[in-house]
Design an enzyme around this catalytic site. Sequence first.
Site, short mmCIF file in Angstrom:
data_model
loop_
_atom_site.label_atom_id
_atom_site.label_comp_id
_atom_site.label_asym_id
_atom_site.label_seq_id
_atom_site.Cartn_x
_atom_site.Cartn_y
_atom_site.Cartn_z
N HIS A 24 -82.29 0.28 -55.15
CA HIS A 24 -81.71 0.64 -53.85
C HIS A 24 -82.82 0.95 -52.85
CE1 HIS A 24 -78.20 2.36 -56.41
NE2 HIS A 24 -77.76 1.27 -55.84
N LYS B 216 -64.70 5.04 -58.81
CA LYS B 216 -65.48 4.90 -60.04
C LYS B 216 -65.75 6.24 -60.73
CE LYS B 216 -68.18 0.82 -58.57
NZ LYS B 216 -69.52 0.43 -58.08
N ARG C 101 -78.65 -8.90 -56.67
CA ARG C 101 -79.58 -8.89 -57.81
C ARG C 101 -79.57 -10.24 -58.53
NH1 ARG C 101 -77.05 -3.59 -60.30
NH2 ARG C 101 -75.28 -4.84 -59.63
N SER D 121 -77.34 1.64 -61.38
CA SER D 121 -77.14 3.08 -61.59
C SER D 121 -76.47 3.30 -62.95
CB SER D 121 -76.26 3.66 -60.49
OG SER D 121 -76.89 3.52 -59.24
O1 PNS Z 1 -72.55 0.66 -54.77
P1 PNS Z 1 -71.21 -0.03 -54.82
O2 PNS Z 1 -70.22 0.80 -55.61
O3 PNS Z 1 -71.31 -1.45 -55.28
O4 PNS Z 1 -70.68 -0.07 -53.29
C1 PNS Z 1 -69.41 -0.60 -52.96
C2 PNS Z 1 -69.01 -0.23 -51.53
C3 PNS Z 1 -69.12 1.28 -51.32
C4 PNS Z 1 -69.92 -0.93 -50.56
C5 PNS Z 1 -67.55 -0.73 -51.30
O5 PNS Z 1 -66.75 -0.32 -52.37
C6 PNS Z 1 -66.95 -0.17 -50.02
O6 PNS Z 1 -67.33 -0.56 -48.92
N1 PNS Z 1 -66.00 0.78 -50.16
C7 PNS Z 1 -65.35 1.46 -49.04
C8 PNS Z 1 -63.87 1.09 -48.97
C9 PNS Z 1 -63.70 -0.25 -48.30
O7 PNS Z 1 -64.11 -0.48 -47.19
N2 PNS Z 1 -63.05 -1.19 -49.06
C10 PNS Z 1 -62.81 -2.52 -48.59
C11 PNS Z 1 -63.82 -3.51 -49.12
S1 PNS Z 1 -63.92 -3.50 -50.90
#
Ligand code: PNS
Length: 160
Positions: free
Chosen positions: A17, A41, A90, A129
């Site tokens: 990150h 999660k 990645r 993570s």
């Molecule tokens: O680190 P991650 O868990 O891969 O990040 C995922 C994240 C936080 C970018 C994604 O889940 C997100 O944007 N969540 C906020 C809710 C949202 O906007 N959902 C619609 C798109 S999935």
Amino acid sequence: MSKVIYPGSFDPITYGHLDIIKRSAAMFDEVVVGVLSNNAKSPLFSPEERKRMIEEAVKDYNNVTVINFNGLLIDFMKEHNISVIVRGLRAITDFEYELQIAQSNRKVSKYTIDTVFLTTSIKYAYLSSSIVKEYARYGTDVSDFVPEHVVIELQKKYGL
Ligand code: PNS
């Protein structure tokens, strides 16, 4: 003035990150690291703990700020006048999921929000993570994967 958001769970922040944050900070005027609070999660660390660990890791970067957010990313972005998302890729396994959220965010935002992908440096291509937590939980040294202050927080969480 280019302002971008790098959103994620960051449970916890890893060198993978940080690599994306540092490269974004060199590329854009302002980088907001958005830490998702209401995460399905069930994160190990609270939103505030995750935010603090990132702040410590980015303290030398004066164009990087860290904010917790709830709900939809695009709503948060509209409120903060941000129209570009940065995400790291990645491997090909990330691509399908990332493509799906990038395209749906673009559509639902009525094409006002776009996503820029940075390819993760090869030396962090395997890192996540979840992997870090799995090793840390059993007392394995994870100092090659996360900054020292995060190693300490992981040890505290797992009672080591
Ligand atoms: O680190 P991650 O868990 O891969 O990040 C995922 C994240 C936080 C970018 C994604 O889940 C997100 O944007 N969540 C906020 C809710 C949202 O906007 N959902 C619609 C798109 S999935």
